[in-house]
Design an enzyme around this catalytic site. Structure first.
Site, PDB file in Angstrom:
ATOM      1  N   HIS A  62      -3.594   5.759   3.629  1.00 47.02           N
ATOM      2  CA  HIS A  62      -4.277   4.891   3.193  1.00 47.02           C
ATOM      3  C   HIS A  62      -3.838   3.506   3.964  1.00 47.02           C
ATOM      4  CE1 HIS A  62      -5.887   1.633   0.475  1.00 47.02           C
ATOM      5  NE2 HIS A  62      -7.058   2.180   0.402  1.00 47.02           N
ATOM      6  N   TYR A 110      -6.678 -10.573 -11.906  1.00 45.09           N
ATOM      7  CA  TYR A 110      -5.671 -11.715 -12.198  1.00 45.09           C
ATOM      8  C   TYR A 110      -6.252 -13.003 -11.601  1.00 45.09           C
ATOM      9  CZ  TYR A 110      -2.126  -8.264 -13.261  1.00 45.09           C
ATOM     10  OH  TYR A 110      -1.278  -7.348 -13.863  1.00 45.09           O
ATOM     11  N   SER A 115     -11.596  -1.258  -0.309  1.00 48.69           N
ATOM     12  CA  SER A 115     -10.303  -1.323   0.547  1.00 48.69           C
ATOM     13  C   SER A 115     -10.278  -1.816   1.686  1.00 48.69           C
ATOM     14  CB  SER A 115      -9.497   0.104   0.671  1.00 48.69           C
ATOM     15  OG  SER A 115      -8.869   0.337  -0.541  1.00 48.69           O
ATOM     16  N   ASP A 173       0.884  -1.201  -0.014  1.00 45.15           N
ATOM     17  CA  ASP A 173       0.040  -0.030   0.067  1.00 45.15           C
ATOM     18  C   ASP A 173       0.916   1.176   0.031  1.00 45.15           C
ATOM     19  OD1 ASP A 173      -2.272   2.008   0.917  1.00 45.15           O
ATOM     20  OD2 ASP A 173      -3.018   0.027   1.022  1.00 45.15           O
ATOM     21  N   ASN A 206     -14.080   0.341  -7.085  1.00 43.05           N
ATOM     22  CA  ASN A 206     -15.171   1.161  -6.515  1.00 43.05           C
ATOM     23  C   ASN A 206     -15.778   1.823  -7.724  1.00 43.05           C
ATOM     24  OD1 ASN A 206     -14.522   0.662  -3.945  1.00 43.05           O
ATOM     25  ND2 ASN A 206     -12.988   2.445  -3.803  1.00 43.05           N
TER      26      ASN A 206
END
Length: 390
Positions: free
Chosen positions: A101, A205, A255, A66, A191
Site C-alpha cells: 500500500h 481529528y 487512499s 503507511d 471507504n
C-alpha cells in the site's frame, strides 16, 4: 485506503519505461532517476499541467505514514528516505507482503509533486488488499518522527474499521504538535460509503484535512465515506499507482485521493514555504470546485484545483489561529532544562473588590432567606388563629 484493485500490471514496453517487472514479479534494479508514473485522468481533473508551470514540489518532504515504501521501484528511485519501522513484524523491503500500500501512495504523491522527497515511516502492515492493522500510538510516533525529521507535509492514507475508530489522546496530541510546527496533515475520509457510521480516525481529528474520493464524472465515488468533517476531494477511481513488486496497477479508494492531495499541498509548500497548516486548509477549500456553495458531507468543498491552490499560495489568507505570545516573566528552569514561564502577578485590588462584592451578595441572599422564613411563620400563625375563631 484502498477499497479494491484493478489487477492491471502495466508492462514497460506499453508505457515507454526503460525498466520492467521480472517474470518472478520482483522489482528490477532501480535506474539512476525516478521514472514517470503512468498518467491517469487525475492530471486533467486536478489541473496539474498548469500547476506544474509554477511549482513541482522542489525542496519539500512529504512523510508517508503507511506500510512502507519500496524505494527501489523505478517511479521512486532516489526520492525515498526510509524512516523507522514501528510495526516490527519481521518483514523487510523486498518481501511481497511489505510496502504494498505504501509504495502505491508514495508514487501517487510524486506524480503530483515530481520534485518532492518522500520520508517513509512504517506504522501499518499490509493485512490484505482491503485493510491494515494498527498498534497503539504508532500514528502518534510516526507524526512526531516526521516533525522531528523535517517533513513539510504528512500524508496518512489510513483509517477505517481495521485500524480502529476510537479517539486516541496520544494521536490528538501529536496532531497538535504538527499544527504548531506548521506541518499540514491529510488523511483518508474512509471507504464506508454512505452508511451511518461513527467518526473514522485519523480523518476525524480536528485540524486534519479529510479527503474524499471522486469518480471520473466528478461525483463522489460510491465507496467514499460521507461525513460532515470531509474537507476536500480528489480522484480516487482507477488511479495508476506503483506496485511494490514492480510495475503499476489501477487502484480505487480514498487512499490514492489522499496521496494525490498531499502532492498538491507539496506544490503549495514549494511555492510558499511559510504557509501554515491553517492557511493550507483555507486555500484548498477556497479554491476547490464548489467552494462558493459551501461544504458538503459528500465531498467537502469539492475537487481540489491544484493550479488555483498554488497561485493562491503566493498571497495566502491571514492565519488567525496563531498562538498569542506569553507575556509573563521567565523564571529558572527545572532540572530537566525545560524553560518555564510564570503568569503576571495577580491584581489583588480587583480580588479584594470581587471578594467584597461576593460577601455583600452572600449577606443579601441570607437576608432574603430569613425574611422568607419569617413571612411563612407569620402566615402559619395567622391561619391557625383563623381556624380557632371558626
Amino acid at each position: 485506503m484502498i477499497v479494491r484493485r484493478t489487477a492491471v500490471a502495466v508492462a514497460a514496453s506499453l508505457i515507454g519505461l526503460t525498466a520492467s517487472a521480472s517474470a518472478s514479479g520482483t522489482a528490477t534494479a532501480a535506474p539512476r532517476a525516478a521514472e514517470t508514473v503512468p498518467q491517469s485522468w487525475e492530471y486533467s481533473a486536478l489541473n496539474l499541467a498548469q500547476a506544474h508551470r509554477a511549482a513541482q514540489g522542489e525542496g519539500v518532504t512529504v512523510a508517508v505514514l503507511d506500510s512502507g515504501v519500496e524505494a527501489g521501484h523505478p517511479a521512486l528511485a532516489g526520492k525515498v528516505t526510509t524512516g523507522p519501522d514501528y510495526v516490527e513484524d519481521g518483514l523487510q523491503p523486498g518481501d511481497p507482503k511489505w510496502g504494498d500500500h505504501g509504495t502505491a501512495m508514495a508514487s501517487d504523491v510524486l506524480k503530483v509533486a515530481p520534485k518532492a522527497e518522500i520520508l517513509s515511516i512504517r506504522i501499518t502492515s499490509d493485512k490484505d488488499e482491503d485493510g491494515f492493522y494498527r498498534g497503539t500510538s504508532r500514528i502518534a510516533r510516526g507524526i512526531d518522527y516526521a516533525i522531528e525529521h523535517g517533513a513539510d507535509v504528512i500524508s496518512m492514507s489510513i483509517g477505517g474499521e481495521l485500524l480502529g475508530d476510537s479517539y486516541d489522546e496520544d494521536e490528538a496530541d501529536a496532531l497538535g504538535r504538527a499544527a504548531q510546527a506548521g506541518v499540514p496533515v491529510l488523511a483518508s475520509a474512509g471507504n464506508s460509503g454512505d452508511e451511518f457510521n461513527d467518526a473514522q480516525y485519523p480523518a476525524g481529528y480536528p485540524g486534519v484535512i479529510a479527503v474524499a474520493a471522486l469518480q471520473q464524472s466528478g461525483t463522489r465515488a460510491e465507496f467514499s465515506t460521507v461525513r460532515t468533517y470531509n474537507s476536500v476531494a480528489a480522484p480516487g477511481v482507477a488511479i495508476m499507482s506503483a506496485k511494490n513488486t514492480g510495475g503499476y496497477e489501477a487502484i480505487n479508494g480514498t487512499s490514492p485521493a489522499t496521496a494525490l492531495s498531499a502532492g498538491v499541498v507539496a506544490l503549495m509548500k514549494s511555492a510558499n514555504g511559510d504557509l501554515t497548516s491553517a492557511q493550507v486548509r483555507s486555500i484548498l477549500t477556497r479554491t476547490a470546485r464548489h467552494a462558493s456553495s459551501g461544504p458538503s458531507p459528500l465531498d467537502g468543498y469539492g475537487m481540489i484545483d491544484a493550479a488555483a491552490a498554488v497561485e493562491s499560495s503566493a498571497k495566502p489568507p491571514a492565519d488567525r489561529t496563531e498562538p498569542i505570545a506569553h507575556k509573563g516573566k521567565e523564571h529558572l528552569a527545572t532540572p530537566d532544562g525545560t524553560p518555564k514561564t510564570q503568569h503576571p502577578p495577580l491584581d489583588t485590588e480587583l480580588v479584594a473588590i470581587g471578594g467584597a462584592a461576593a460577601a455583600v451578595g452572600l449577606v443579601m441572599v441570607i437576608g432574603a432567606l430569613l425574611s422568607a422564613r419569617a413571612a411563612r411563620r407569620r402566615g402559619t400563625r395567622a391561619r391557625a388563629q383563623q381556624a380557632g375563631q371558626g
